[in-house]
Write an enzyme that holds these catalytic residues in place. Sequence first.
Site, PDB file in Angstrom:
ATOM      1  CE  LYS A   1      56.786 -61.986 -81.646  1.00 49.35           C
ATOM      2  NZ  LYS A   1      55.385 -61.857 -82.081  1.00 49.35           N
TER       3      LYS A   1
ATOM      4  CB  SER B   1      55.431 -62.322 -85.937  1.00 51.24           C
ATOM      5  OG  SER B   1      54.807 -61.862 -84.755  1.00 51.24           O
TER       6      SER B   1
ATOM      7  CB  SER C   1      52.033 -63.202 -83.875  1.00 52.42           C
ATOM      8  OG  SER C   1      52.036 -62.438 -85.039  1.00 52.42           O
TER       9      SER C   1
END
Lengths: 94, 465
Positions: B66, B143, B168
Amino acid sequence: MNIDTSLIENVASLARLELKDPEKKKFVEDFKEILKAFSELDNADVKDVKMSVQPIEMQDSMREDLKEESLSQKEALKNAKHKKDGYFKGPRAV
Amino acid sequence: MNTIEFIQKIRNGEIDPAENIARVMEEISKLNKEYNHFNMIADDAEKQAKNINLKGRLAGLPVSVKDCICVKGMESRSGSKILSGYKPVFDATAVRKVREEGGIIIGKTSQDEFGFGSFSSNMGEGFETPLNPVDKKRACGGSSGGSGGITAKISFPHISLGESTGGSIASPASFCGVTGLCPTYGRVSRYGLIDYGNSLDKIGPMAKSVSGAALMLEIIAGHDKNESTSLDKPVDAYTDYLQKDIKGMRIGVIREAFGEGIDDEVSEKVKDAISRLEDMGAKTEEVSLPLTMKYGIPAYYLISTSEASTNLAKFCGMRYGKTEELEDGFNKYFSKVRSSNLGEEAKRRIMLGTFARMAGYRDAYYIKALKVRSMIIKEYKKVFKKFDLLASPTMPSIAPKFSDIEKLSPLQQYMMDVLTVGPNIAGLPHLSVNAGELKGMPVGMMMVGDHLEEKKLVQAGGKLE
């Protein structure tokens, strides 16, 4: 509590944000909706309840105060555009 | 071929890591033009493949990371324009451990700016929105949307490192139909993580299977002297729990998570999955979490935005990322850099957090939320005296269409986290696994365990595959 442009301007100034007029207007409306919903918390009885700044019990983590390996000055400055004589260079303080 | 078999074949020389990674890079470059699951793709993957630890537990495995997790020399922006050009001079601890075990970093996955979103639709200026791997009109979830999307779409063995503050990892796992394992707060070092809410952020794996997620957690978990909130507790051999049966395991089914505001068909799919666990010997019973369900959203958003408002103060155009010409005093300079480079939701959350900590409001909002957090933790702890795990849907619906997300107000978007904020605010490990399909879209089921009971999540989650 009165949620208006002047409150939003005060918060923005503390947050170091310059907002345009349409942004201020939008945030007034958003704050009204969000804080009204969050006022649900007023119903929670927190008498004698302590805060949890962490979700799990933590112990203080200490180490001997000795010099250790760390980033070199060159590495630390590598991502900075404004620098001089091995230091970060910032805007005027006064 | 599953991930563990693949690694075995690399280790015994049946698969050449450089040849494999060349094919992987070709595929993800092609996919990225269509789906935007990466903010940047590594240009040194084949070089990495030639120098890996061939005996490592992740030998030759492609690993995506990420964007908010620092990778040395690879632009790491946390999805924000304000970090344009930032190339960390060090690896996050989780990334370092992946490399030591022979993993190959293939790129930085797309996300909501700084993690501020539930759909990966709050992109920073100049970033492309990741598209759902099943239906491009729909969101990946957020996210860690890019991590979820590529994990579902890639045809090669692969694991992604995601990150969760309020859901997330679970949300994109649910919407993309993959496994997301969010560990206990402090189980994985946050060293090198570009923080959102420092008392809430957790790095965790996303994989096609529970076994892949369990393997990755075994590697990245553990104490780190560079990170004072990382827990100094032994790490379990999570993969050993994949084979263990669940006879007699006590699972609490959260009553409120199947009620108002939750799609009926989603509830049905998750109930079917729970029945399958019952068939394998688990004992289930309904349980209620009234305080968590009532106060979870406001407490989470007040704490997380308060923390974000201080954590993001460091982005001011000095040490890294975007800058301006050095003119005017510092207040004006910092404000100028921040205002022109942060997106709308980032500004909104910084504003909310600044407000919640302001003199006159602090007690009613920030401090109150921290006290309510204690009540929520206590509520969970009481329930875990009776149950091994708790079960619910992960998200209230299947992945929404972008055209529907646009109609939601910020508050309505925050409400989508109603099922995931509880375990996140209490720092509890949770796992989202695919529970079936609805209109062709994946439905996620979430299980929550007590602190440091990730092994039970692996044990039960693995049975649903």
